[in-house]
Scaffold this active site. Sequence first.
Site, PDB file in Angstrom:
ATOM      1  NE  ARG A 251     -13.956  -1.767   3.321  1.00 24.27           N
ATOM      2  CZ  ARG A 251     -13.802  -0.789   4.222  1.00 24.27           C
ATOM      3  NH1 ARG A 251     -12.804   0.055   4.087  1.00 24.27           N
ATOM      4  NH2 ARG A 251     -14.590  -0.684   5.262  1.00 24.27           N
ATOM      5  CG  ASP A 338      -8.479   1.305   0.656  1.00 22.23           C
ATOM      6  OD1 ASP A 338      -7.946   1.789  -0.345  1.00 22.23           O
ATOM      7  OD2 ASP A 338      -8.322   1.771   1.803  1.00 22.23           O
TER       8      ASP A 338
END
Length: 664
Positions: A251, A338
């Site tokens: 990510r 995130d």
Amino acid sequence: MASLRAAFCASLAAAGVRPPALRATRLPPALWSSWTAAMEPAPRWLAGLRFDNRALRALPVEPPGPEDALRTPRRVSGACFSRALPAPLRLPRVVALSGPALALLGLEDADADAEAEAALFFSGNALLPGAEPAAHCYCGHQFGQFAGQLGDGAAMYLGEVCTAAGERWELQLKGAGPTPFSRQADGRKVLRSSIREFLCSEAMFHLGIPTTRAGACVTSESTVVRDVFYDGNPKYEKCTVVLRIAPTFIRFGSFEIFKPPDEHTGRAGPSVGRNDIRVQMLDYVISSFYPEIQAAHACDNDSVQRNAAFFREVTRRTARMVAEWQCVGFCHGVLNTDNMSIVGLTIDYGPFGFLDRYDPDHVCNASDNTGRYTYSKQPQVCKWNLQKLAEALEPELPLALSEAILTEEFDTQFQRHYLQKMRRKLGLVQVEQEEDGALVAKLLDTMHKTGADFTNTFYELSRFPAEPSDLAEFLPRLTSQCASLEELKLAFRPQMDPRQLSMMLMLAQSNPQLFALIGSQANVTKELERVEQQSWLEQLSSAELQSKNTDHWVAWLQEYRARLDKDKEGVGDTAAWQAERLRIMHANNPKYVLRNYIAQNAIEAAENGDFAEVRRILKLLESPYYIEGETTEATSPEAAARTTGDQYSYSSRPPLWAAELCVT
């Protein structure tokens, strides 16, 4: 090593699982192969899964430490992964399996024996041969502030399965126990949140939206304590694990582990200064998931142009993804860096929600007190997150270059994809008009003014008569999707005690500097709007509301009619045009989405040991769009299950009690 095996067998016995027979094997690396060697009974249904764990070879893994370090929270420097170990559960059993998701791995025909095997291996109670559990290290900006190291605190990489079709899928267990990134948490997920993630992952895929997948949901008799509403009333909930499937779970925040101390929070990434690892990550991500970019720049002496092309494509994918969200009324709820996929997938389903009554300021996460992640703000938040990714890629991609790409690409890509999708939702199939954006904006404004249901309004518009005719039959269907007076009163009920609001207003007048520091201006403004709206509603009758709603819709439908007339100008076969219009509208306006109240009914049934509703909804969501010749809701199987105490089908507007649902 003997102590590890003994501890593992003891934990399985405590969990109600027969300790496996150990077999001789070579042990490189010793810790992981010893556990793999211990796995008996051997899988049958899952025996065909072939692991090739490329990420652990290509990216640095924290050097092995003592056995108890597998679950010891710590700062992990100089590594992208740390070894982990699932914690066994007591009496695991399958809530549901997603056939379409498991088919990606080559798994089909899940019978009772397959379910038993899934319960064992997809709970973390046993490990498949070739799997290497690990937890990924990443950082993130949470609600706009850099939080420092986060990482997989409740998820574990199992490995990567290579299929006969030549595809590679990363498998992950979410809720399998503590990892080095669990901080003070237990690494567990519970039944309610796991069911929501499992169902929504699959629902989004079948809606045609880029997403990670969910192959299995496995619950157990093991429990953890959760204070659901943070109100001092904790309760025991069942530990549950979701098998997640994606090309990768890397990510934006994965690249923030190199961040220097943040100017606002003072926190830094755990691998600050390690540009060598940043280079490794870029090489791995681009070569693995953007091979066309890698090939196009294979002869470049400098990697900057390759990295720029990579960032450009991430920007485009992210813009298109959030445009798709907006077009189905999906609210992510926790758009932290995130929770943003590096390959443009919807990832990490926490307090998500689909719009019921259209409200651009809808907040689906009860923890989002400032409204940072409202529905209407999602595109700009995603752009902000891309800015943070751009900052994290320096010096391998100069910030001036990445910012120029972001400025050039994001808004253009978002608007183009959003408007293209909205045209299809409205059945504008022949020509594009410059005023189409204004028509969509007026539609949403009308939906907002009338409190119209987002999903059902678009679905009903496919019934709008293409030829000029009396609207007497169509209008009641459309206005029936508008919010009732009772629903509006509930939605706009004041959130503050009148005395508290009065004090805040006095503070705003007497000490505006202090009031600004408290940061309550937005909340007070919204509260004043609620009070004003509530006062207006108290003076309104249901008949008056219905009349106002009708007037709003008649005005917009006149513009829509004129636009449809332009669309069919010059069409030789009007019937063919109408058929194509309906086909496109049916393919872009879902009948079913995973509304909160639908998920809640399934959760409550599952908490009482009945998984039938989860499985029924899963099957329903596999076909969210209109199917020619489908049975009516009155006779279809989905009509057999109604919401608690009310006669609502899955495509109905939600009952009043659904407005009280709180998702955190």
